[in-house]
Design an enzyme around this catalytic site. Structure first.
Site, PDB file in Angstrom:
ATOM      1  N   CYS A  81     -11.843 -27.750  12.322  1.00  0.00           N
ATOM      2  CA  CYS A  81     -10.694 -27.135  11.638  1.00  0.00           C
ATOM      3  C   CYS A  81      -9.574 -28.145  11.456  1.00  0.00           C
ATOM      4  CB  CYS A  81     -10.201 -25.935  12.449  1.00  0.00           C
ATOM      5  SG  CYS A  81      -8.784 -25.084  11.715  1.00  0.00           S
ATOM      6  N   HIS A 128      -3.578 -20.300  13.385  1.00  0.00           N
ATOM      7  CA  HIS A 128      -4.975 -20.736  13.303  1.00  0.00           C
ATOM      8  C   HIS A 128      -5.855 -19.687  12.641  1.00  0.00           C
ATOM      9  CE1 HIS A 128      -8.961 -22.210  14.224  1.00  0.00           C
ATOM     10  NE2 HIS A 128      -9.236 -20.987  14.673  1.00  0.00           N
ATOM     11  N   ASP A 161       0.855  -1.186   0.000  1.00  0.00           N
ATOM     12  CA  ASP A 161       0.000   0.000   0.000  1.00  0.00           C
ATOM     13  C   ASP A 161       0.892   1.236   0.000  1.00  0.00           C
ATOM     14  OD1 ASP A 161       0.899   0.327   2.583  1.00  0.00           O
ATOM     15  OD2 ASP A 161      -0.997  -0.148   3.540  1.00  0.00           O
ATOM     16  N   CYS A 200      -6.340 -27.170  10.675  1.00  0.00           N
ATOM     17  CA  CYS A 200      -5.032 -26.510  10.730  1.00  0.00           C
ATOM     18  C   CYS A 200      -4.118 -27.258  11.701  1.00  0.00           C
ATOM     19  CB  CYS A 200      -5.176 -25.047  11.141  1.00  0.00           C
ATOM     20  SG  CYS A 200      -5.410 -24.746  12.912  1.00  0.00           S
ATOM     21  N   ASP A 211      -7.791  -7.351   2.379  1.00  0.00           N
ATOM     22  CA  ASP A 211      -6.776  -7.515   3.409  1.00  0.00           C
ATOM     23  C   ASP A 211      -7.313  -6.959   4.718  1.00  0.00           C
ATOM     24  OD1 ASP A 211      -5.188  -4.781   4.333  1.00  0.00           O
ATOM     25  OD2 ASP A 211      -6.208  -4.572   2.409  1.00  0.00           O
ATOM     26  N   CYS A 237      -5.174 -26.891  15.509  1.00  0.00           N
ATOM     27  CA  CYS A 237      -6.352 -27.622  15.971  1.00  0.00           C
ATOM     28  C   CYS A 237      -6.139 -29.137  15.946  1.00  0.00           C
ATOM     29  CB  CYS A 237      -7.565 -27.248  15.127  1.00  0.00           C
ATOM     30  SG  CYS A 237      -8.123 -25.548  15.422  1.00  0.00           S
TER      31      CYS A 237
END
Length: 398
Positions: free
Chosen positions: A338, A369, A91, A340, A300, A343
């Site tokens: 989840c 996570h 940005d 991931c 974002d 988890c």
């Protein structure tokens, strides 16, 4: 080539496809994790790759102050500096300068401001913002804009929008004259390659070179405060200047969330359907799913990483404040739905212990996570769009 949006399927306003960049393809709609200082706090680049991150966002203002643009340029640009061979967006620093409030002074030429680090004086003009972002070498860079505060009178919002349009024109003029100065280069020298040795100063993978004829892509930003008519005018005038992509800026500045959504939807109506649409700095998992279904291609937000550092975790069952004592002996996974790495391995009790003990690992695991949750939300939304369905409430995860 700079970038190209390849739309592969649509459902109503929603579309799914690929954003072709000089450093790889990005599946859209996409959520871009924020790596302000060329780093997503607590998460290394190899973990980001495992999570499936295809594009990162870094911040011009912060990198301008530290380590300095010339340092990054001499290192070959952000990709080589941070050892990331996938796409990057920077940005312009406009929002960060806006947030300085008492430390800045806006004029037609640009913004004079004092560093939040040491109080030193600096100046960012549209041309300087372009020089800096060209030096950083991101795939996608943003025009320098003035972020309108909330609330703002109509006259103030118009003046700010007019200034942003004039700055956008100056940004494009400078960019067109200097776009070939981007510091992309081969990751290995011919001498070292022939000798079978890797250039230690260029840690990216062998073969990751600047594509022939590739350039950065400069996006314009639509402003106009909370006035739909000003937003329409800003969009039309920015499109007249001509950019390969368009962003909706100036939101998440204190306005009610319902107002945010109204402005986003009304602005989307005026943006080209064949160009990427980028919504800056928004929002929760539910919001990014909704905006993706409304036709936004890129988003974002610092929320998943910032919330993680404060012990707030997003799950398919709602938000979990892991700092609460009720999780002290909870053996269950943070989110049973989840997949991931957090988890699948750790209990809520352990995550709560790490946070209560102020262990650095708490920030790392929480961030991993939350990022997985956001990225998985986008994967689900893309799958639903491709299938021609609308995700049911709460179904846009995992």
């Amino acid at each position: 080539m700079s970038i190209r949006l390849q739309i592969e399927a649509t459902r109503g306003a929603a579309r799914v496809g690929k954003l072709i960049t000089p450093h790889g393809e990005v599946e859209t709609p996409v959520f871009m994790p924020v790596g302000t200082l060329a780093s997503v706090k607590g998460v290394s680049q190899d973990v980001l790759e495992e999570l499936g991150v295809e594009i990162l966002l870094s911040n011009t203002y912060h990198l301008f102050l530290r380590p300095g643009i010339e340092t990054v340029r001499r290192m070959g640009g952000l990709h080589r500096f941070m050892s990331w061979d996938r796409a990057i967006l920077t940005d312009s620093g406009g929002f960060q300068v806006f947030s300085l409030t008492d430390l800045r002074k806006v004029s037609e030429e640009g913004v004079a401001f004092r560093s939040h680090l040491d109080g030193s004086s600096h100046f960012l003009s549209p041309e300087k913002a372009m020089e800096v972002q060209i030096g950083l070498g991101a795939d996608i860079i943003m025009a320098f804009d003035e972020c309108t505060e909330y609330p703002a009178e109509t006259a103030r919002a118009r003046a700010s929008m007019e200034l942003t349009v004039r700055w956008a024109s100056r940004c494009k003029n400078y960019f067109e004259e200097h776009k070939d100065e981007v510091p992309w280069a081969p990751t290995e020298s011919p001498e070292l390659r022939s000798a079978g040795r890797t250039n230690a100063s260029a840690p990216m993978r062998a073969g990751q070179m600047r594509p022939t004829g590739a350039t950065q892509a400069l996006f314009g930003i639509v402003q106009g405060g909370m006035d739909p008519e000003l937003r329409r005018e800003s969009a039309e005038r920015t499109i007249d200047i001509g950019f390969p992509g368009y962003a909706i800026g100036g939101l998440s500045v204190g306005e009610p969330r319902e107002r945010t959504r109204d402005i986003v939807l009304s602005t989307l109506e005026h943006l080209p359907s064949d160009k990427p649409r980028y919504l800056m700095g928004v929002g929760t998992p539910e919001e990014i799913a909704q905006y993706a279904q409304s036709g936004v291609d890129m988003m974002d937000c610092v929320l998943p990483t910032r919330a993680a550092r404060h012990g707030l975790l997003f799950t398919s069952e709602g938000k979990v404040s892991i700092k609460q004592a009720r999780y002290a002996e909870d053996e269950s996974a943070l989110d049973p739905a989840c997949e991931c790495r957090v988890c699948l391995r750790y209990s809520r009790a352990y995550l709560r212990h790490l946070y209560a003990s102020n262990e650095l690992l708490a920030q790392v695991l929480n961030t991993v996570h939350n990022l997985h949750f956001y990225l998985a939300t986008m994967r689900t939304v893309r799958a639903w769009i491709r299938a021609g369905h609308t995700p049911a409430a709460g179904a846009a995860q995992m």
